[in-house]
Design a protein around this motif. Sequence first.
Motif, short mmCIF file in Angstrom:
data_model
loop_
_atom_site.label_atom_id
_atom_site.label_comp_id
_atom_site.label_asym_id
_atom_site.label_seq_id
_atom_site.Cartn_x
_atom_site.Cartn_y
_atom_site.Cartn_z
N PRO A 87 0.84 -1.20 0.00
CA PRO A 87 0.00 0.00 0.00
C PRO A 87 0.87 1.25 0.00
N LEU A 88 0.42 2.31 -0.66
CA LEU A 88 1.20 3.54 -0.76
C LEU A 88 0.68 4.58 0.23
N SER A 89 1.62 5.24 0.85
CA SER A 89 1.29 6.33 1.77
C SER A 89 2.47 7.29 1.79
N GLY A 90 2.31 8.38 2.51
CA GLY A 90 3.39 9.34 2.63
C GLY A 90 3.50 9.85 4.05
N GLN A 91 4.69 10.23 4.42
CA GLN A 91 4.87 10.88 5.72
C GLN A 91 6.21 11.59 5.74
N THR A 92 6.31 12.61 6.54
CA THR A 92 7.58 13.28 6.76
C THR A 92 7.61 13.83 8.17
N ALA A 93 8.75 13.70 8.80
CA ALA A 93 8.92 14.28 10.13
C ALA A 93 9.01 15.80 10.01
N ARG A 94 8.57 16.48 11.05
CA ARG A 94 8.62 17.94 11.03
C ARG A 94 10.02 18.45 11.31
N HIS A 95 10.81 17.69 12.05
CA HIS A 95 12.24 17.93 12.24
C HIS A 95 12.93 16.58 12.20
N PHE A 96 14.25 16.58 12.00
CA PHE A 96 14.94 15.33 11.69
C PHE A 96 15.98 14.93 12.73
N ALA A 97 16.06 15.66 13.82
CA ALA A 97 16.99 15.28 14.89
C ALA A 97 16.60 15.99 16.17
N ALA A 98 16.72 15.26 17.27
CA ALA A 98 16.48 15.82 18.61
C ALA A 98 16.87 14.77 19.64
N ARG A 99 17.27 15.22 20.83
CA ARG A 99 17.51 14.33 21.97
C ARG A 99 18.47 13.18 21.62
N ARG A 100 19.56 13.53 20.94
CA ARG A 100 20.61 12.56 20.59
C ARG A 100 20.14 11.47 19.63
N ILE A 101 19.12 11.78 18.85
CA ILE A 101 18.58 10.84 17.87
C ILE A 101 18.41 11.58 16.54
N ALA A 102 18.96 11.01 15.46
CA ALA A 102 18.83 11.59 14.12
C ALA A 102 18.13 10.60 13.21
N LEU A 103 17.20 11.08 12.41
CA LEU A 103 16.37 10.22 11.56
C LEU A 103 17.03 9.98 10.21
N ILE A 104 16.98 8.73 9.76
CA ILE A 104 17.58 8.32 8.51
C ILE A 104 16.57 7.49 7.72
N GLY A 105 16.45 7.74 6.42
CA GLY A 105 15.59 6.91 5.58
C GLY A 105 14.13 7.08 5.91
N GLU A 106 13.40 5.96 5.92
CA GLU A 106 11.94 6.02 6.09
C GLU A 106 11.52 6.46 7.49
N ALA A 107 12.41 6.51 8.43
CA ALA A 107 12.06 7.12 9.72
C ALA A 107 11.84 8.62 9.55
N ALA A 108 12.45 9.18 8.50
CA ALA A 108 12.35 10.62 8.24
C ALA A 108 11.35 10.96 7.16
N HIS A 109 11.20 10.08 6.16
CA HIS A 109 10.39 10.43 4.98
C HIS A 109 9.93 9.18 4.24
N VAL A 110 8.69 9.21 3.78
CA VAL A 110 8.11 8.12 2.99
C VAL A 110 7.27 8.77 1.89
N PHE A 111 7.41 8.30 0.65
CA PHE A 111 6.55 8.79 -0.41
C PHE A 111 6.49 7.77 -1.54
N PRO A 112 5.60 7.95 -2.53
CA PRO A 112 5.38 6.93 -3.56
C PRO A 112 6.62 6.69 -4.43
N PRO A 113 6.67 5.50 -5.08
CA PRO A 113 7.84 5.14 -5.91
C PRO A 113 7.78 5.81 -7.28
N ILE A 114 7.98 7.11 -7.29
CA ILE A 114 7.98 7.88 -8.55
C ILE A 114 9.35 8.53 -8.69
N GLY A 115 9.98 8.33 -9.85
CA GLY A 115 11.26 8.98 -10.11
C GLY A 115 12.42 8.42 -9.32
#
Length: 389
Positions: free
Chosen positions: A268-296
Amino acid sequence: MTQEHASRHDVVVVGAGPAGLVAALLAARKGADVAVLAPASPPRDQRTVAMLGVSVDLLKEAGIWGAIEAKASPLRTMRIVDATRRLVRAPLVEFHAGEIGREAFGYNIPNGDLVAALEDAARAAGIARYFGVADDFRVGDAHVEIVASDGGVITTKLVGAADGRNSKARDAAGLPVRRWSYRQAALVVNIAHALPHDDTSTEFHTETGPFTLVPLPGLHSAVVCVERPEEAERLSKLDDEALALEFERRSHALLGRIRIDGSRQVFPLSGQTARHFAARRIALIGEAAHVFPPIGAQGLNLGLRDAAVFAGVVGDHLADPGASEALAAYDRQRTGDILSRTTAVDALNRTLLTGFLPVQMMRGIGLFALDRVPMLKRAVMRQGLAPHL
């Protein structure tokens, strides 16, 4: 790892997909003591990933290109075909790597081979590997304690959260996510075919989403067929001969006679993005930070750029890679790239789904301009391959 054998590292990457493993390898090359925590890799699936531009350079920097080059298929031409039946249709547009002085835009690589090569490289680099799931994150001022599923504890100055769209590490960082959904699902399967693909990836844009043929070595390609969920399920249940005939129809027999070559998967296709990408000694990488459809072919390529910036920030702050200034630098460097890509892919997908005539006209005019204005076309190609890191 048990509770009596707690461990300490400068950086712990949680998750062992391609983006997480590249982040670990590049951070180790910067001089950090790095570990990876993730379950054992699942059985290899037959999905493929298109590595474009700077992503290939990052795989070379990670030391694995020699192990996968023979299994990769070059992408020398990217073709977009408007296969809708609407009143306003965009012209056929082809992007040729030679137009920007490149031999290829990138390479299509079997995901299983890519992960296996990265895991071998991580072992060779001496990166500690813990098998399990992160059950809890206890965040302190100077470190994070990761409680693994077997009760063991790993202490680290920085967590690389590469644990997917439902990231527990992201939740521990308190980073909110904006989510949206599409009434779409992707059917993914590999095929063999009679005619050569000529190293050309072809994306047929339809009213329900893209139908994409991506080259594999020899007379083989990967298919990503985006459809309404109920139609994707129906197609997935066809026998091999019927599905092959359907793919021949949808591809306008571009590759001649088709044979299904492997199992099918539906996502199933969905999308999401974090509003910020690092905090409290944790940095987001890959789908923890962003998800979108397989286009391009943008998803994993964006994740590898996360990995590169993550490693760069670690290298610039080796004394304490999880310090507030390090996290602020990571968030600042990733925000523009992630938000612009997410917005662009979401907008393009929605222009395919809408029946609103002015939007269809704008999409057609945009693709027409790309086809007829060489300077604009070259700029778009370069930006798609090698954005500023």
